[in-house]
Design an enzyme around this catalytic site. Structure first.
Site, PDB file in Angstrom:
ATOM      1  N   ASP A  75       0.830  -1.207   0.000  1.00  0.00           N
ATOM      2  CA  ASP A  75       0.000   0.000   0.000  1.00  0.00           C
ATOM      3  C   ASP A  75       0.866   1.260   0.000  1.00  0.00           C
ATOM      4  O   ASP A  75       1.752   1.404   0.857  1.00  0.00           O
ATOM      5  CB  ASP A  75      -0.893  -0.030   1.243  1.00  0.00           C
ATOM      6  N   ASP A  76       0.605   2.164  -0.918  1.00  0.00           N
ATOM      7  CA  ASP A  76       1.325   3.450  -0.978  1.00  0.00           C
ATOM      8  C   ASP A  76       2.841   3.236  -0.971  1.00  0.00           C
ATOM      9  O   ASP A  76       3.574   3.946  -0.259  1.00  0.00           O
ATOM     10  CB  ASP A  76       0.929   4.362   0.195  1.00  0.00           C
TER      11      ASP A  76
ATOM     12  N   ASP B  34      -0.278  -0.754  -4.832  1.00  0.00           N
ATOM     13  CA  ASP B  34      -1.506  -0.142  -5.356  1.00  0.00           C
ATOM     14  C   ASP B  34      -1.321   1.253  -5.926  1.00  0.00           C
ATOM     15  O   ASP B  34      -2.037   1.658  -6.835  1.00  0.00           O
ATOM     16  CB  ASP B  34      -2.611  -0.124  -4.291  1.00  0.00           C
ATOM     17  N   ASN B  35      -0.378   2.020  -5.372  1.00  0.00           N
ATOM     18  CA  ASN B  35      -0.125   3.369  -5.883  1.00  0.00           C
ATOM     19  C   ASN B  35       1.177   3.872  -5.273  1.00  0.00           C
ATOM     20  O   ASN B  35       1.718   3.282  -4.344  1.00  0.00           O
ATOM     21  CB  ASN B  35      -1.289   4.328  -5.585  1.00  0.00           C
TER      22      ASN B  35
ATOM     23  N   HIS C 133     -10.804  -2.722   0.870  1.00  0.00           N
ATOM     24  CA  HIS C 133     -11.037  -1.379   0.301  1.00  0.00           C
ATOM     25  C   HIS C 133     -11.805  -1.387  -1.018  1.00  0.00           C
ATOM     26  O   HIS C 133     -11.576  -0.527  -1.881  1.00  0.00           O
ATOM     27  CB  HIS C 133      -9.713  -0.595   0.161  1.00  0.00           C
TER      28      HIS C 133
ATOM     29  N   HIS D 134       1.120   2.177   4.272  1.00  0.00           N
ATOM     30  CA  HIS D 134       0.187   3.310   4.254  1.00  0.00           C
ATOM     31  C   HIS D 134       0.284   4.020   5.606  1.00  0.00           C
ATOM     32  O   HIS D 134       0.490   3.384   6.636  1.00  0.00           O
ATOM     33  CB  HIS D 134      -1.228   2.768   4.032  1.00  0.00           C
TER      34      HIS D 134
ATOM     35  N   LYS E  90       1.838   9.739  -4.956  1.00  0.00           N
ATOM     36  CA  LYS E  90       0.415   9.414  -4.815  1.00  0.00           C
ATOM     37  C   LYS E  90      -0.475  10.588  -5.238  1.00  0.00           C
ATOM     38  O   LYS E  90      -0.178  11.744  -4.946  1.00  0.00           O
ATOM     39  CB  LYS E  90       0.132   9.039  -3.358  1.00  0.00           C
TER      40      LYS E  90
ATOM     41  N   SER F 254      -8.943   1.405   4.551  1.00  0.00           N
ATOM     42  CA  SER F 254      -7.667   1.930   5.045  1.00  0.00           C
ATOM     43  C   SER F 254      -7.690   2.030   6.569  1.00  0.00           C
ATOM     44  O   SER F 254      -8.711   2.397   7.152  1.00  0.00           O
ATOM     45  CB  SER F 254      -7.400   3.322   4.477  1.00  0.00           C
TER      46      SER F 254
ATOM     47  N   ARG G 228      -7.222  -1.183  -6.775  1.00  0.00           N
ATOM     48  CA  ARG G 228      -7.571  -2.548  -6.336  1.00  0.00           C
ATOM     49  C   ARG G 228      -8.657  -3.146  -7.223  1.00  0.00           C
ATOM     50  O   ARG G 228      -8.661  -4.350  -7.516  1.00  0.00           O
ATOM     51  CB  ARG G 228      -8.034  -2.515  -4.871  1.00  0.00           C
TER      52      ARG G 228
HETATM   53 MG    MG Z   1      -2.781   3.013  -1.484  1.00  0.00          MG
END
Ligand code: MG
Length: 502
Positions: free
Chosen positions: A32-33, A284-285, A128, A232, A305, A153, A76
């Site tokens: 995540d992130d 994811d990003n 999510h 994250h 992001k 999240s 996602r």
């Molecule tokens: Mg993310």
């Protein structure tokens, strides 16, 4: 007697053939992130990720791998369906605990393509993609037999109970105080509220170990999806990782995720299925740069992001399958969109009868072949038919039709990244050669060089063709929120959200 021997020999050969042809298992790890520059195997000097490094050293590491959105939920949706988020309606922005919508149930997930083949399927971690009324959008209604995790999240709730190990370390962050505390959900039932973050990774490791072991014992092929919360904001880590990395809380969180990957590998080895399992890792990003050193790192890429620059959507990715995927690095273009068609191909499953945006990567993975992907499309966090694509990649070139900074990418010196860089249209588009200039610093002089006109024309044509094929699905996120839908272990209690504790 000789005939009997020959007969037995052929039976053994037949059995061996049957075993080697058994359906492969799949483990999909989703950070995540996490930025392009966050892992040691992608050049970070102080991240500690021995298990991800092991996957990278023994597997195929991608240099040009993209997710489909610079924020969580849409990315996602694309990963699990092989379709741009605009088709499934997971836009604009992300889902919240009380969101009315979610990933539409008529979308086909990776788990749902594998179920008809007899796969055991499980998800753990950050879902999510919606909770909805009576948990109608939870993983157990989207093809997964089992689920353990936080369904959104972990900053979407008061997060005072994070990063409190050892006990003298000050807790970090307050997060969303007006929301119910963060729940741990098992299938569709709340197991714990608020979740104990310090013990969460042990719970996930136990869940994964049981799932893999019981599937292996039954000789049932399996699919495990683990979207991790860790990197994250606000980062957390339990006793096995807190204070143990060189990189502070972000590094500790990453280390704890890595420890779980180590446990998964050990379980695969112990159960004897590691050579029949494809492990795919990506994120994811891009990094949430506004968190400064607690955000991630995009390495040499621009912004992070929330933006459609490469820092927001180009991700580390590793495919590991001992004996089937040869170790190396691939510079071929690939995307999270391609994971569903690849799994379909490897498992011998059927593609969903919908407009897919992914392509099969099997040749790339097992034969170091060329990618079937020539383009990658970039939608902002709030896609609309009015603006359409913000950018597209064609081969080594990337064209930006619109650029815009984002709050998530604040604090870095580059003035194109923060929200103060307002929406700007570019006609002709800003075009970068990502091989010569991966940081998107120096646009090509399109108007001054006649030889670039052909490229410009091709880019315009690709954009037109793609946008002609895009049918925007009804926005699920615009359906809004209902506080009564926020998961509460004590649904009739008063006053909410404070009374939702069990
Ligand atoms: Mg993310």
């Amino acid at each position: 007697m000789d005939d009997v021997r020959v007969f037995v020999f052929f039976i053994i050969i037949l059995l061996l053939g049957t075993c080697s042809a058994s359906a492969p298992n799949f483990i999909l790890l989703f950070a995540d992130d996490l930025g392009f520059g966050d892992l040691g195997c992608y050049g970070h000097p102080s991240s500690l990720t021995p298990n991800l490094d092991r996957l990278a050293a023994g597997g195929l590491r991608f240099t040009d791998f993209y997710c489909t959105s610079p924020v969580c939920s849409p990315s996602r949706a694309s990963l699990l369906t092989g379709r741009y988020q605009t088709r499934s309606g997971i836009y604009p922005g992300v889902l919240y605990p009380g969101s009315i919508g979610g990933l539409p149930l008529n979308e086909t997930t990776i788990a749902e393509v594998l179920k008809p083949l007899g796969y055991a399927t499980a998800a753990m971690g950050k879902w999510h993609l919606g909770v909805g009324a009576n948990g109608m959008f939870l993983p157990t209604n989207q093809g997964f037999d089992q689920y353990l995790g936080i369904p959104y999240s972990h900053d979407m709730g008061p997060c005072w109970n994070l990063t409190c190990f050892p006990p003298d370390v000050k807790c970090f962050g307050l997060c969303d105080l007006a929301t119910v505390t963060v729940p741990l959900v098992f299938n569709e039932v709340i197991k714990q509220q608020p979740v104990d973050f310090l013990d969460l990774e042990r719970a996930y490791s136990d869940f994964a170990t049981n799932f893999i072991s019981s599937s292996a014992m039954k000789k049932q092929p399996f699919f495990l999806y683990y979207p991790s919360h860790h990197t994250h904001y606000p980062q957390y880590a339990g006793p096995g990782a807190a204070g143990r990395s060189l990189r502070g809380p972000f590094g500790d969180a990453l280390l704890e995720f890595d420890n779980t990957i180590g446990n998964l590998l050990a379980t695969l080895e112990k159960t004897g299925v590691i050579n029949n399992t494809l492990i795919f890792f990506t994120a994811d990003n891009g990094p949430e740069l506004m968190r400064m050193s607690r955000g991630g790192n995009a390495g040499s890429l621009k912004c992070g992001k929330g933006t459609t620059y490469d820092g927001g959507m180009r991700e580390p990715a590793i495919a590991y399958w001992p004996g089937t995927i040869r170790p190396g690095v691939t510079r071929e273009l690939a995307s999270t969109l391609d994971i569903l068609p690849t799994i379909v191909s490897l498992a011998g499953a059927k593609l969903p009868l919908v407009m897919l945006d992914g392509v099969d990567m099997t040749e790339m993975l097992v034969n170091k072949g060329k990618s079937k992907r020539e383009t990658m499309m970039f939608y902002p966090t709030n896609p609309s038919e009015k603006y359409g694509l913000f950018a597209l990649r064609l081969g080594k070139y990337k064209a930006h039709f619109y650029t815009q900074g984002a709050t998530h990418s604040a604090t870095v010196p580059d003035q194109d990244c923060p929200a103060s860089a307002v929406l700007k249209a570019h006609d002709p588009p800003l075009i970068f050669d990502l091989e010569a200039d991966p940081s998107e610093h120096y646009p090509l002089p399109v108007l001054k060089k006649p030889d670039l006109q052909a490229l410009l024309e091709k880019i315009k044509k690709v954009k037109e063709q793609f946008e002609g094929s895009m049918v925007f699905g009804e926005s699920q996120i615009s359906k809004g929120e209902d506080p009564n839908l926020e998961p509460c272990c004590n649904p009739d209690c008063n006053p909410k959200p404070g009374c939702c504790r069990c």
